[in-house]
Scaffold this motif. Sequence first.
Motif, PDB file in Angstrom:
ATOM      1  N   ARG A 169     -66.079  46.126  12.347  1.00 36.87           N
ATOM      2  CA  ARG A 169     -64.832  46.866  12.144  1.00 36.87           C
ATOM      3  C   ARG A 169     -64.846  48.286  12.726  1.00 36.87           C
ATOM      4  N   THR A 170     -66.063  48.909  12.798  1.00 35.03           N
ATOM      5  CA  THR A 170     -66.076  50.334  13.127  1.00 35.03           C
ATOM      6  C   THR A 170     -67.451  50.761  13.604  1.00 35.03           C
TER       7      THR A 170
ATOM      8  N   GLU B  38     -61.009  49.818   9.453  1.00 37.03           N
ATOM      9  CA  GLU B  38     -60.751  49.427  10.837  1.00 37.03           C
ATOM     10  C   GLU B  38     -59.450  50.029  11.356  1.00 37.03           C
ATOM     11  N   ASP B  39     -58.392  49.947  10.576  1.00 37.88           N
ATOM     12  CA  ASP B  39     -57.088  50.436  11.027  1.00 37.88           C
ATOM     13  C   ASP B  39     -57.107  51.933  11.318  1.00 37.88           C
TER      14      ASP B  39
ATOM     15  N   ASN C 105     -60.968  53.583  -1.923  1.00 41.00           N
ATOM     16  CA  ASN C 105     -59.578  53.908  -1.573  1.00 41.00           C
ATOM     17  C   ASN C 105     -59.278  55.393  -1.735  1.00 41.00           C
TER      18      ASN C 105
ATOM     19  N   LYS D  43     -70.536  43.184   8.583  1.00 38.30           N
ATOM     20  CA  LYS D  43     -69.086  43.273   8.391  1.00 38.30           C
ATOM     21  C   LYS D  43     -68.563  44.644   8.803  1.00 38.30           C
TER      22      LYS D  43
ATOM     23  N   PRO E 270     -62.054  43.428   0.975  1.00 33.33           N
ATOM     24  CA  PRO E 270     -61.282  43.197   2.214  1.00 33.33           C
ATOM     25  C   PRO E 270     -60.269  44.292   2.518  1.00 33.33           C
ATOM     26  N   ILE E 271     -59.578  44.806   1.495  1.00 33.48           N
ATOM     27  CA  ILE E 271     -58.593  45.863   1.751  1.00 33.48           C
ATOM     28  C   ILE E 271     -59.260  47.113   2.314  1.00 33.48           C
ATOM     29  N   HIS E 272     -60.479  47.399   1.862  1.00 28.89           N
ATOM     30  CA  HIS E 272     -61.191  48.577   2.355  1.00 28.89           C
ATOM     31  C   HIS E 272     -61.609  48.377   3.808  1.00 28.89           C
ATOM     32  N   LEU E 273     -62.108  47.199   4.124  1.00 26.13           N
ATOM     33  CA  LEU E 273     -62.508  46.919   5.505  1.00 26.13           C
ATOM     34  C   LEU E 273     -61.308  47.028   6.441  1.00 26.13           C
ATOM     35  N   ASP E 274     -60.159  46.543   5.991  1.00 22.20           N
ATOM     36  CA  ASP E 274     -58.942  46.649   6.811  1.00 22.20           C
ATOM     37  C   ASP E 274     -58.566  48.105   7.036  1.00 22.20           C
ATOM     38  N   ARG E 275     -58.616  48.900   5.983  1.00 24.40           N
ATOM     39  CA  ARG E 275     -58.253  50.313   6.114  1.00 24.40           C
ATOM     40  C   ARG E 275     -59.249  51.067   7.008  1.00 24.40           C
TER      41      ARG E 275
END
Length: 337
Positions: free
Chosen positions: A241-242, A212-213, A187, A237, A205-210
Amino acid sequence: MLVEGTILRGPNFESVEGRVVVEDGTITAIEEESVSSSDIILPAFVNAHTHIGDSIAKEAGGGLSLEELVAPPDGLKHRLLRQTARSEKVEAMRRSVQFMQSTGTASFLEFREGGVEGVFALREAAEGLDIDPIILGRETIEAMEAADGFGASGANDDSFGEERRATKKAEKLFGIHAGEADPSDINPALDLSPEFLVHVVHPEPIHLDRIEDNGIPIVVCPRSNLVTGVGLPPIRKLLDRTTVALGTDNVMLNSPSMFREMEFTAKLTDLSAREVLRMATQNGARIAGLNCGVIESGRDGKLLVLDGDSDNLTGNRDVIRSVVRRAGASDVKDVLL
């Protein structure tokens, strides 16, 4: 210049027989027709993460932890670098750069220790060679200004806010190690809005979301992670995402061979050979902002030619799998940079 054989064309590496036409360093055409050559033509590699200053200490420090090996300022590699004469470091780096070039690497993204002097030393080591280093200075803003960007260690050690602002103002690359030993620094690293992260072995999961976003690319170094005992990155994974590229990391721990990195990654994961080859070529080029990594008109003519009739490759039934899982330095016929 005409290069004939089986061409791995375009972003999906479509296998076609024919010739690649290169004029003034740029691919101008791919002519699909029957040719007599058994050569295999693919984009030259982009090694997306290296520390080649470690060339002075290959296989040093067996059995040490990650922190004991490489943590600044007093990890083993840093102590050895301080004890080594500049001329010896330059020559050792030059040998590694020559090895990368001879095994088909067009460019590499180097996290360069030693401040401004470290940047100059690598430029000297690569002088006269055809390979293009993308140098990310470390330790000081002045090193970034002398280089192509800034390469930061984990954000738990330093906030790197000042360095990030200066790098952004200079419109240069900012890359940072994150999630190598544990997730605690991911983070803070993402808070810096880097151009890319390195390692990301332990994302939550929060890191993967960030990731990708914000469209943050990742460079993974599976062989290095295995050697240092931190685990293996969840490449599937991350790929979902990227953009994910391959790097060989510290020369202390692993040879800077993209052949070995590809084979290891392919055989240890469920990734397709096509995905792994993309990570070793076009994805690294995309992170570095290079116009190579794909064989198509308008791209730089940086090509790797393999001998498809070598003792190792003759009889292959799947050319992409053979390149990724089987090919090696002995199969290299030519490197066109």
